[in-house]
Each structure stands twice: as structure tokens, then as C-alpha cells.
Enzyme design. Structure first.
Site, PDB file in Angstrom:
ATOM      1  N   ASP A  98       0.812  -1.220   0.000  1.00 40.84           N
ATOM      2  CA  ASP A  98       0.000   0.000   0.000  1.00 40.84           C
ATOM      3  C   ASP A  98       0.843   1.267   0.000  1.00 40.84           C
ATOM      4  OD1 ASP A  98      -2.576  -1.023  -0.181  1.00 40.84           O
ATOM      5  OD2 ASP A  98      -2.683  -1.453   1.956  1.00 40.84           O
ATOM      6  N   ASP A 161      -6.858  -4.520  -4.305  1.00 41.38           N
ATOM      7  CA  ASP A 161      -6.549  -3.152  -3.859  1.00 41.38           C
ATOM      8  C   ASP A 161      -5.291  -2.609  -4.526  1.00 41.38           C
ATOM      9  OD1 ASP A 161      -7.722  -4.999  -1.983  1.00 41.38           O
ATOM     10  OD2 ASP A 161      -7.734  -3.439  -0.449  1.00 41.38           O
TER      11      ASP A 161
END
Length: 379
Positions: A98, A161
Site C-alpha cells: 500500500d 486493492d
């Protein structure tokens, strides 16, 4: 394509209300990096929890507000957020898949606006770390950190994601004139097309790959209802993420994939316009996820910009429908409370549902600014 008539009036009014509230909220929370609110007050994740994946969104909101208002206050708050994230940048265990969520809205946004060398350095270090997670046999970027345990071995896991983190690699490849970064991003996107996106446009959340051969092993329900279900925030990541990969590469297959995901998403929007946690959750479950609606709206607006005529209008109007439903039913307009969106859910099987989450507020603001053609392109 601009909104007309009553929709244009709604946009201007909603954007003004949002900016007015955030002006007050930002002054109360200027020394924080919030994740959620407790009794209407932002918490602060800038200490021991600095490595959490959402910690770039507050800075991203400040950069968006700075570009929109030219108020130096927002720039200063954004810079402080970026500097606090140095504690993340210098800790290997805190850096993960991320990195894009943390560093695109902060350091890279800063560099795009100011050409600050320290910001560029942060962005490139984060991109190099993300590229280092690449599995060359499976052609995917590994998800979470951690050594295997009897309960969990995520060494071969990738998640949908990560499509939103690929723009960090596209940026680094362009900034350094080094195609390695773009090659990794494109390889991951190709794998996601093949292994994550189903024929009907729905998406897996987690896919496991064999560490030795790179072959797909199985999918997991992850943060959705279960294996084979349709976690709505994952759908939003896929919709926006493949649109962004098309914008950065002009690869037609990415655009077609984004369309397939978008068409599936639009077909499943409930009559209320409010998005559930999972499109396939049991009928008796009413949990919502406002973040999925806000993220999808951003993706739909960008997708609409890739077309002309009727196709563009379909995607644009779907985004407006989502945002109007949020503004009318799921935004807390009380300026004495810190959150915008309500009824956000991180994961279907969590104990807590329908609370405020900072990335919901970020994407709601970004979507309104996109509609007004006043946004900073972060991704």
C-alpha cells in the site's frame, strides 16, 4: 463533459458545503493523521500506528484543498503529514503493497506541485520498495508482510486493492525514465485481469499463487462476504485501478476491463443509490459501505473522460447518482463533528460496521472536485 442545470447547482452547493466544513475540521485536526472519529472527533494514528495504509489520505485531502483554495494553511498541514510518514519510510516492516496509498497523495502530490527534492526522494524510495515486492514467476506484487504461521501464509497472496498502488510505479518509471517500474506495474495489471476479474465483471479480493511455480492456487473472500462473492470496495478498486492503468499506459485491454467492472457495478447499484458492503451479501443484511460508493464515483468520472457521447454520459451519470445519494443520506454536515461520510465499513466480517473512515472522506472530496474539473490528479 460538464454538469448542467440542477445537477450543476447541486454540485456547486455540495462542494461549497464540503469545503466549508473541512476548513473547520482541518484546523481542529491539523496536528493529527486521522483514521476514524470517536464521538465526532478525529482520532490520531501518527504515533505507533504510523504504518497504517490509510495514513496518506489526510495529507491528500489537504493538498486537494490547497489546490482548490490556494490557502497556505492546507499546504503546511499536508507537509507535516508527509514528514510524519518518514517514520514509515525508514521501517521495512511498515512498508508494504500500500505504498501508493501512503505516498501518492503526500510526497508525490507535493513533488508534482512544488518539485521539492525531498518529496521526490520519498516517492522514489516508496516506489522502489513496492517494486521489490514483485514475484517474477507469478507476475504479481505480494500483499501483506509477515512470516507464515499455521493460520496464515500470505507470501503468495495478491489483492485487488493493489491496482490503486500501481500509479506509484508508473510515476517512478516516468520520473526516472526507467521502464522496469512500468513493466512491473503492467505485469501485475495483466495478472489481475486474468486472475481477479471474473467474466461478469465482478472481482476476487485475494488470490493465492504458488510460490515456486507462480500458478494461481485459489481465491479468498477476504474482506467481502465469502469466496466468490462481490466485495464492493474491491469492485471500486478494480474499476478505478484499471481506469488509471489505461490512463498511464493506453493499453486497450485495461480500458475494456474497467468498462466490464463498471458495467457490473452500475447494474448492481440498489434503488437507494447506497452501496452495500458486498453485492452478494444475504438479503437480510443491510450493512453499507459509503467508501465503495465514493471510490467508484471517482473511477466512473475518470472513465467517462475516456469516451464521448452516450458512453461518457452513462458513466458520468452513474457517478452523480452515487454522490447525490451520499450527500443526501450518508454525509454528516454538522460542522462541529469531524467526519464527512457515515456508514463506512472496512470489512464484512469485522465486528464494527458503518462508522467513519478517512479514505471515504478523501474520495468524496476528490469526486466532487473531479466533477468541477478542479481536482489535483493524485493517481
Amino acid at each position: 463533459m460538464k454538469l448542467q442545470g440542477k445537477q450543476a447547482e447541486w454540485l456547486q452547493e455540495t462542494l461549497e458545503r464540503t469545503v466549508s466544513k473541512l476548513e473547520k475540521v482541518s484546523r481542529r485536526s491539523k496536528d493529527k493523521i486521522p483514521y476514524t472519529t470517536e464521538n465526532g472527533v478525529h482520532d490520531d494514528w501518527s504515533g505507533e500506528r504510523i504504518g497504517w495504509w490509510t495514513n496518506g489520505f489526510w495529507g491528500g485531502m489537504m493538498w486537494q484543498l490547497y489546490v482548490y483554495t490556494k490557502d497556505e494553511f492546507y499546504r503546511q498541514v499536508a507537509l507535516e503529514n508527509e514528514e510524519k510518514l518518514d517514520a514509515d519510510l525508514m521501517d521495512y516492516e511498515k512498508m508494504d503493497h500500500d505504498n501508493g496509498f501512503k505516498w501518492l497523495p503526500t510526497a508525490v502530490a507535493d513533488y508534482r506541485l512544488t518539485k521539492d527534492k525531498a518529496a521526490r526522494n520519498r516517492g522514489l524510495l516508496a516506489a522502489a520498495n513496492l517494486a521489490g515486492r514483485y514475484n517474477s514467476l507469478g507476475r504479481y506484487i505480494r500483499a501483506w508482510n509477515g512470516m507464515p504461521t499455521p493460520e496464515r501464509d500470505c507470501r503468495g497472496w495478491a489483492i485487488i486493492d493493489c491496482m490503486m498502488n500501481l500509479p506509484l510505479l508508473y510515476w517512478a518509471g516516468e520520473e526516472l525514465a526507467d521502464p522496469r517500474f512500468t513493466q512491473i506495474a503492467r505485469n501485475h495489471a495483466d495478472t489481475a485481469m486474468r486472475c481477479f476479474i471474473r467474466g461478469d465483471g465482478s472481482a476476487n479480493h485475494i488470490v493465492e499463487f504458488d510460490l515456486e511455480t507462480g500458478e494461481m492456487v485459489k481465491s479468498y473472500g477476504g474482506q467481502g462476504y465469502g469466496e466468490g462473492s462481490s466485495w464492493t470496495r474491491g469492485q471500486s478498486w478494480a474499476l478505478y485501478g484499471f481506469t488509471l492503468s489505461y490512463i498511464h499506459t493506453k493499453e486497450q485491454a485495461y480500458l475494456e476491463t474497467a468498462q466490464r467492472v463498471a458495467n457490473y457495478f452500475i447494474a448492481n447499484i440498489p434503488e437507494s443509490g447506497l452501496i452495500p458492503v458486498d453485492f452478494r451479501q444475504p438479503e437480510e443484511v443491510s450493512w453499507q459501505d459509503s467508501t465503495a460508493a465514493a471510490i467508484a464515483a471517482c473511477g466512473l468520472i475518470e472513465l467517462s473522460r475516456q469516451f464521448e457521447g452516450r458512453q461518457a454520459e452513462v458513466y458520468l451519470q452513474a457517478a452523480v447518482r452515487l454522490l447525490q445519494a451520499l450527500s443526501e443520506k450518508s454525509v454528516n454536515w454538522d460542522e462541529s463533528q469531524d467526519n464527512l461520510l457515515e456508514k463506512c465499513t472496512a470489512a464484512y466480517h469485522d465486528k464494527a460496521h458503518e462508522f467513519s473512515i478517512i479514505y471515504g472522506d478523501y474520495y468524496f472530496l476528490e469526486a466532487l472536485l473531479k466533477l468541477a474539473d478542479r481536482d489535483l490528479f493524485v493517481w
